[in-house]
Design a protein around this motif. Structure first.
Motif, short mmCIF file in Angstrom:
data_model
loop_
_atom_site.label_atom_id
_atom_site.label_comp_id
_atom_site.label_asym_id
_atom_site.label_seq_id
_atom_site.Cartn_x
_atom_site.Cartn_y
_atom_site.Cartn_z
N ILE A 1 51.94 13.43 21.84
CA ILE A 1 50.85 13.00 21.72
C ILE A 1 49.85 13.32 22.80
O ILE A 1 48.86 13.85 22.38
CB ILE A 1 50.77 11.56 21.42
CG1 ILE A 1 51.52 11.00 20.41
CG2 ILE A 1 49.34 10.79 21.50
CD1 ILE A 1 51.81 9.57 20.16
N THR A 2 50.43 13.38 23.97
CA THR A 2 49.66 13.65 25.33
C THR A 2 49.23 15.44 25.08
O THR A 2 47.99 15.51 25.35
CB THR A 2 50.45 13.59 26.55
OG1 THR A 2 50.75 12.13 26.53
CG2 THR A 2 49.75 13.75 27.69
N GLU A 3 50.07 16.02 24.73
CA GLU A 3 49.78 17.56 24.33
C GLU A 3 48.65 17.84 23.33
O GLU A 3 47.85 18.47 23.71
CB GLU A 3 51.17 18.22 24.25
CG GLU A 3 50.99 19.80 23.88
CD GLU A 3 50.55 20.48 25.40
OE1 GLU A 3 49.69 21.57 25.24
OE2 GLU A 3 50.76 20.09 26.24
N ARG A 4 48.89 17.11 22.42
CA ARG A 4 47.87 17.23 21.22
C ARG A 4 46.50 16.72 21.82
O ARG A 4 45.55 17.58 21.29
CB ARG A 4 48.37 16.38 19.96
CG ARG A 4 47.29 16.80 18.90
CD ARG A 4 47.79 16.14 17.59
NE ARG A 4 47.62 14.54 17.75
CZ ARG A 4 47.83 13.64 16.70
NH1 ARG A 4 48.50 14.00 15.65
NH2 ARG A 4 47.95 12.53 16.85
N LYS A 5 46.38 15.74 22.44
CA LYS A 5 45.19 15.10 23.00
C LYS A 5 44.42 16.24 23.92
O LYS A 5 43.49 16.63 24.06
CB LYS A 5 45.44 13.88 24.11
CG LYS A 5 43.99 13.34 24.25
CD LYS A 5 44.55 11.89 24.74
CE LYS A 5 43.08 11.20 25.19
NZ LYS A 5 43.14 9.99 26.17
N ARG A 6 45.32 16.87 24.89
CA ARG A 6 45.01 17.87 25.81
C ARG A 6 44.40 18.97 25.13
O ARG A 6 43.38 19.67 25.35
CB ARG A 6 46.00 18.33 26.70
CG ARG A 6 45.84 19.46 27.88
CD ARG A 6 46.85 20.01 28.54
NE ARG A 6 47.68 20.85 27.64
CZ ARG A 6 47.22 22.08 27.32
NH1 ARG A 6 46.11 22.35 27.88
NH2 ARG A 6 47.77 22.73 26.50
N VAL A 7 45.11 19.49 23.94
CA VAL A 7 44.38 20.66 23.02
C VAL A 7 43.21 20.39 22.61
O VAL A 7 42.39 21.19 22.48
CB VAL A 7 45.64 21.27 21.95
CG1 VAL A 7 45.09 22.22 21.11
CG2 VAL A 7 46.77 21.60 22.73
N GLU A 8 43.18 19.16 21.84
CA GLU A 8 41.95 18.79 21.15
C GLU A 8 40.63 18.69 22.57
O GLU A 8 39.64 19.22 22.07
CB GLU A 8 41.95 17.23 20.68
CG GLU A 8 42.83 17.37 19.58
CD GLU A 8 43.26 15.99 18.98
OE1 GLU A 8 43.02 14.85 19.79
OE2 GLU A 8 43.71 16.00 17.71
N LYS A 13 35.89 21.25 24.49
CA LYS A 13 35.21 21.86 25.61
C LYS A 13 34.55 23.15 25.36
O LYS A 13 33.62 23.63 25.71
CB LYS A 13 36.18 21.85 26.90
CG LYS A 13 35.62 22.38 28.15
CD LYS A 13 36.63 22.72 29.15
CE LYS A 13 36.15 23.40 30.42
NZ LYS A 13 36.99 23.57 31.43
N GLN A 14 35.69 24.01 24.86
CA GLN A 14 35.40 25.39 24.51
C GLN A 14 34.10 25.39 23.36
O GLN A 14 33.13 26.14 23.48
CB GLN A 14 36.44 26.20 23.66
CG GLN A 14 37.34 26.54 24.76
CD GLN A 14 38.82 27.34 24.28
OE1 GLN A 14 38.43 27.86 23.08
NE2 GLN A 14 39.66 27.41 25.03
N LEU A 15 34.08 24.48 22.39
CA LEU A 15 33.05 24.13 21.36
C LEU A 15 31.65 23.97 22.07
O LEU A 15 30.60 24.52 21.83
CB LEU A 15 33.19 23.52 20.48
CG LEU A 15 34.16 23.47 19.43
CD1 LEU A 15 34.73 22.51 18.48
CD2 LEU A 15 34.01 24.68 18.47
N SER A 16 31.51 23.11 23.12
CA SER A 16 30.35 22.73 23.96
C SER A 16 29.95 23.98 24.55
O SER A 16 28.77 24.09 24.60
CB SER A 16 30.85 21.49 24.61
OG SER A 16 31.29 20.40 23.89
N GLU A 17 30.92 24.55 25.29
CA GLU A 17 30.35 26.02 25.94
C GLU A 17 29.77 26.95 25.19
O GLU A 17 28.74 27.42 25.26
CB GLU A 17 31.48 26.31 26.84
CG GLU A 17 32.16 25.48 27.94
CD GLU A 17 33.39 25.87 28.48
OE1 GLU A 17 33.84 26.90 28.13
OE2 GLU A 17 34.00 25.47 29.64
N LYS A 18 30.37 27.13 23.91
CA LYS A 18 29.57 27.75 22.98
C LYS A 18 28.21 27.60 22.43
O LYS A 18 27.38 28.22 22.36
CB LYS A 18 30.69 28.29 21.73
CG LYS A 18 31.90 29.03 22.24
CD LYS A 18 32.99 29.19 21.07
CE LYS A 18 34.03 30.10 21.56
NZ LYS A 18 35.02 30.51 20.24
#
Length: 214
Positions: A1-8, A13-18
Protein backbone atom coordinates in the motif's frame (compact mmCIF):
# COMPACT_ATOMS: atom_id res chain seq x y z
CA UNK A 1 0.00 0.00 0.00
CA UNK A 2 2.87 2.36 0.90
CA UNK A 3 4.60 1.62 -2.44
CA UNK A 4 1.38 2.20 -4.40
CA UNK A 5 0.84 5.50 -2.60
CA UNK A 6 4.41 6.54 -3.42
CA UNK A 7 3.88 5.70 -7.11
CA UNK A 8 0.58 7.62 -7.19
CA UNK A 9 2.23 10.66 -5.61
CA UNK A 10 5.06 10.51 -8.15
CA UNK A 11 2.58 10.28 -11.05
CA UNK A 12 0.62 13.25 -9.66
CA UNK A 13 3.84 15.23 -9.30
CA UNK A 14 4.82 14.51 -12.93
CA UNK A 15 1.35 15.48 -14.16
CA UNK A 16 1.53 18.78 -12.25
CA UNK A 17 4.98 19.51 -13.69
CA UNK A 18 3.76 18.76 -17.22
CA UNK A 19 0.74 21.03 -16.71
CA UNK A 20 2.98 23.89 -15.57
CA UNK A 21 5.31 23.30 -18.53
CA UNK A 22 2.40 23.22 -20.99
CA UNK A 23 1.00 26.45 -19.58
CA UNK A 24 4.41 28.10 -19.90
CA UNK A 25 4.68 26.95 -23.52
CA UNK A 26 1.24 28.40 -24.28
CA UNK A 27 2.28 31.69 -22.66
CA UNK A 28 5.44 31.82 -24.77
CA UNK A 29 3.54 31.03 -27.98
CA UNK A 30 0.91 33.66 -27.16
CA UNK A 31 3.63 36.26 -26.50
CA UNK A 32 5.39 35.41 -29.76
CA UNK A 33 2.12 35.75 -31.66
CA UNK A 34 1.50 39.12 -29.98
CA UNK A 35 5.01 40.24 -31.03
CA UNK A 36 4.34 39.25 -34.64
CA UNK A 37 1.02 41.11 -34.50
CA UNK A 38 2.80 44.20 -33.18
CA UNK A 39 5.49 44.08 -35.88
CA UNK A 40 2.86 43.76 -38.61
CA UNK A 41 0.99 46.74 -37.12
CA UNK A 42 4.18 48.83 -37.18
CA UNK A 43 4.79 47.93 -40.82
CA UNK A 44 1.17 48.73 -41.70
CA UNK A 45 1.39 52.15 -40.01
CA UNK A 46 4.57 52.99 -41.92
CA UNK A 47 3.10 52.19 -45.35
CA UNK A 48 1.66 54.89 -47.61
CA UNK A 49 0.40 52.43 -50.24
CA UNK A 50 -3.25 51.62 -49.37
CA UNK A 51 -3.06 48.16 -51.00
CA UNK A 52 -0.02 47.22 -48.92
CA UNK A 53 -1.68 48.57 -45.76
CA UNK A 54 -4.81 46.53 -46.53
CA UNK A 55 -2.79 43.34 -47.09
CA UNK A 56 -0.91 43.83 -43.81
CA UNK A 57 -4.18 44.52 -41.99
CA UNK A 58 -5.57 41.21 -43.30
CA UNK A 59 -2.44 39.43 -42.04
CA UNK A 60 -2.82 41.09 -38.62
CA UNK A 61 -6.39 39.83 -38.33
CA UNK A 62 -5.34 36.26 -39.19
CA UNK A 63 -2.59 36.35 -36.58
CA UNK A 64 -5.03 37.90 -34.12
CA UNK A 65 -7.42 34.96 -34.45
CA UNK A 66 -4.64 32.66 -33.24
CA UNK A 67 -3.75 34.96 -30.34
CA UNK A 68 -7.38 35.02 -29.18
CA UNK A 69 -7.38 31.20 -29.31
CA UNK A 70 -4.36 31.07 -27.00
CA UNK A 71 -6.01 33.57 -24.66
CA UNK A 72 -8.91 31.15 -24.30
CA UNK A 73 -6.64 28.13 -23.90
CA UNK A 74 -4.81 29.85 -21.06
CA UNK A 75 -8.05 30.85 -19.32
CA UNK A 76 -9.46 27.33 -19.51
CA UNK A 77 -8.25 24.25 -17.68
CA UNK A 78 -8.26 21.95 -20.72
CA UNK A 79 -5.64 22.74 -23.37
CA UNK A 80 -7.16 20.28 -25.84
CA UNK A 81 -10.70 21.68 -25.94
CA UNK A 82 -11.85 25.24 -26.69
CA UNK A 83 -15.12 26.77 -25.56
CA UNK A 84 -16.63 28.15 -28.78
CA UNK A 85 -18.90 30.63 -27.01
CA UNK A 86 -16.00 32.42 -25.31
CA UNK A 87 -13.62 32.06 -28.26
CA UNK A 88 -16.01 33.22 -31.01
CA UNK A 89 -17.33 36.17 -29.00
CA UNK A 90 -13.80 37.32 -28.08
CA UNK A 91 -12.65 36.96 -31.68
CA UNK A 92 -15.65 38.83 -33.11
CA UNK A 93 -15.15 41.68 -30.63
CA UNK A 94 -11.46 41.89 -31.61
CA UNK A 95 -12.28 42.06 -35.32
CA UNK A 96 -14.97 44.69 -34.76
CA UNK A 97 -12.48 46.83 -32.80
CA UNK A 98 -10.08 46.83 -35.76
CA UNK A 99 -12.85 48.18 -38.01
CA UNK A 100 -14.22 50.61 -35.42
CA UNK A 101 -14.13 53.47 -37.95
CA UNK A 102 -16.23 51.64 -40.54
CA UNK A 103 -19.51 53.42 -39.77
CA UNK A 104 -22.48 52.35 -37.70
CA UNK A 105 -22.38 48.59 -38.18
CA UNK A 106 -24.53 46.62 -35.74
CA UNK A 107 -23.32 43.12 -34.85
CA UNK A 108 -25.80 40.54 -33.59
CA UNK A 109 -24.19 37.42 -32.06
CA UNK A 110 -25.89 34.15 -31.26
CA UNK A 111 -23.22 31.64 -30.28
CA UNK A 112 -24.03 28.23 -28.78
CA UNK A 113 -22.08 27.05 -25.74
CA UNK A 114 -20.09 23.98 -26.84
CA UNK A 115 -16.48 22.87 -27.16
CA UNK A 116 -14.26 21.83 -30.05
CA UNK A 117 -10.74 20.39 -30.23
CA UNK A 118 -8.20 23.22 -30.44
CA UNK A 119 -7.17 22.24 -33.99
CA UNK A 120 -10.75 22.55 -35.24
CA UNK A 121 -11.36 25.72 -33.25
CA UNK A 122 -8.52 27.61 -34.92
CA UNK A 123 -9.94 26.69 -38.35
CA UNK A 124 -13.37 27.95 -37.31
CA UNK A 125 -11.76 31.12 -35.95
CA UNK A 126 -9.96 31.86 -39.21
CA UNK A 127 -13.17 31.24 -41.17
CA UNK A 128 -15.06 33.70 -38.93
CA UNK A 129 -12.22 36.18 -39.36
CA UNK A 130 -12.26 35.95 -43.17
CA UNK A 131 -16.05 36.17 -43.51
CA UNK A 132 -16.43 39.06 -41.08
CA UNK A 133 -13.45 40.92 -42.55
CA UNK A 134 -15.05 40.66 -46.01
CA UNK A 135 -18.29 42.06 -44.60
CA UNK A 136 -16.54 45.14 -43.17
CA UNK A 137 -14.47 45.69 -46.32
CA UNK A 138 -17.10 45.17 -49.01
CA UNK A 139 -20.69 44.72 -47.78
CA UNK A 140 -21.53 48.31 -46.91
CA UNK A 141 -19.67 50.36 -49.51
CA UNK A 142 -21.44 53.68 -49.95
CA UNK A 143 -23.55 53.11 -46.85
CA UNK A 144 -23.26 54.63 -43.39
CA UNK A 145 -24.85 51.76 -41.48
CA UNK A 146 -25.56 48.05 -41.68
CA UNK A 147 -26.49 44.92 -39.78
CA UNK A 148 -24.48 41.69 -39.46
CA UNK A 149 -25.82 38.59 -37.71
CA UNK A 150 -23.42 35.82 -36.69
CA UNK A 151 -24.93 32.48 -35.70
CA UNK A 152 -23.01 29.44 -34.49
CA UNK A 153 -25.11 26.48 -33.39
CA UNK A 154 -24.67 22.76 -32.87
CA UNK A 155 -27.23 20.02 -33.48
CA UNK A 156 -26.07 16.47 -32.90
CA UNK A 157 -22.62 16.10 -34.45
CA UNK A 158 -23.08 19.00 -36.88
CA UNK A 159 -22.20 22.64 -36.24
CA UNK A 160 -23.47 25.45 -38.45
CA UNK A 161 -21.86 28.87 -38.76
CA UNK A 162 -23.96 31.55 -40.48
CA UNK A 163 -22.74 35.07 -41.24
CA UNK A 164 -25.49 37.21 -42.80
CA UNK A 165 -25.31 40.92 -43.63
CA UNK A 166 -27.88 43.27 -45.18
CA UNK A 167 -25.32 44.91 -47.46
CA UNK A 168 -24.98 45.24 -51.21
CA UNK A 169 -24.55 41.50 -51.87
CA UNK A 170 -21.81 39.59 -53.66
CA UNK A 171 -20.72 39.59 -57.27
CA UNK A 172 -21.18 36.70 -59.69
CA UNK A 173 -17.56 35.51 -59.44
CA UNK A 174 -17.84 34.77 -55.73
CA UNK A 175 -21.33 33.30 -56.08
CA UNK A 176 -20.17 30.93 -58.84
CA UNK A 177 -17.08 29.94 -56.77
CA UNK A 178 -14.71 31.50 -59.30
CA UNK A 179 -13.24 34.10 -56.97
CA UNK A 180 -9.47 33.79 -56.54
CA UNK A 181 -9.24 35.97 -53.43
CA UNK A 182 -7.03 34.62 -50.64
CA UNK A 183 -9.77 35.04 -48.05
CA UNK A 184 -12.30 32.92 -49.91
CA UNK A 185 -9.63 30.34 -50.75
CA UNK A 186 -8.85 30.04 -47.03
CA UNK A 187 -12.54 29.66 -46.15
CA UNK A 188 -13.02 26.87 -48.70
CA UNK A 189 -9.77 25.10 -47.81
CA UNK A 190 -10.45 25.17 -44.06
CA UNK A 191 -14.06 24.05 -44.57
CA UNK A 192 -12.77 21.02 -46.48
CA UNK A 193 -10.32 20.27 -43.64
CA UNK A 194 -13.30 20.32 -41.26
CA UNK A 195 -15.11 17.83 -43.55
CA UNK A 196 -17.72 20.51 -44.05
CA UNK A 197 -19.67 22.36 -46.72
CA UNK A 198 -19.60 26.03 -47.69
CA UNK A 199 -22.44 28.06 -49.20
CA UNK A 200 -22.22 31.79 -50.02
CA UNK A 201 -25.16 33.46 -51.75
CA UNK A 202 -27.15 36.65 -52.15
CA UNK A 203 -30.05 36.82 -49.70
CA UNK A 204 -31.01 40.43 -48.97
CA UNK A 205 -27.26 40.96 -48.66
CA UNK A 206 -24.67 38.20 -48.37
CA UNK A 207 -25.36 34.98 -46.49
CA UNK A 208 -22.50 32.58 -45.79
CA UNK A 209 -23.29 29.17 -44.29
CA UNK A 210 -20.56 26.78 -43.15
CA UNK A 211 -21.52 23.33 -41.84
CA UNK A 212 -18.96 20.96 -40.34
CA UNK A 213 -18.49 17.98 -38.04
CA UNK A 214 -18.35 19.01 -34.38
Amino acid sequence: ITERKRVEEEIQKQLSEKEILLKEIHHRVKNNIANIEGLLSMHADSQSNPEVRSALKDAILRVQSMRVLYDNLLIGKDYHEVNLLKYAESLIDSIVSVFSGSGKITIEKKIADFTLPAKKAISVGIIINELLTNVFKYAFKGRESGLVSINLEKKGNTATLTVHDNGIGIDEKIQSNKSSGLGMMLVKMLTEQLNGTCSIRNDNGTKSVIQFEA
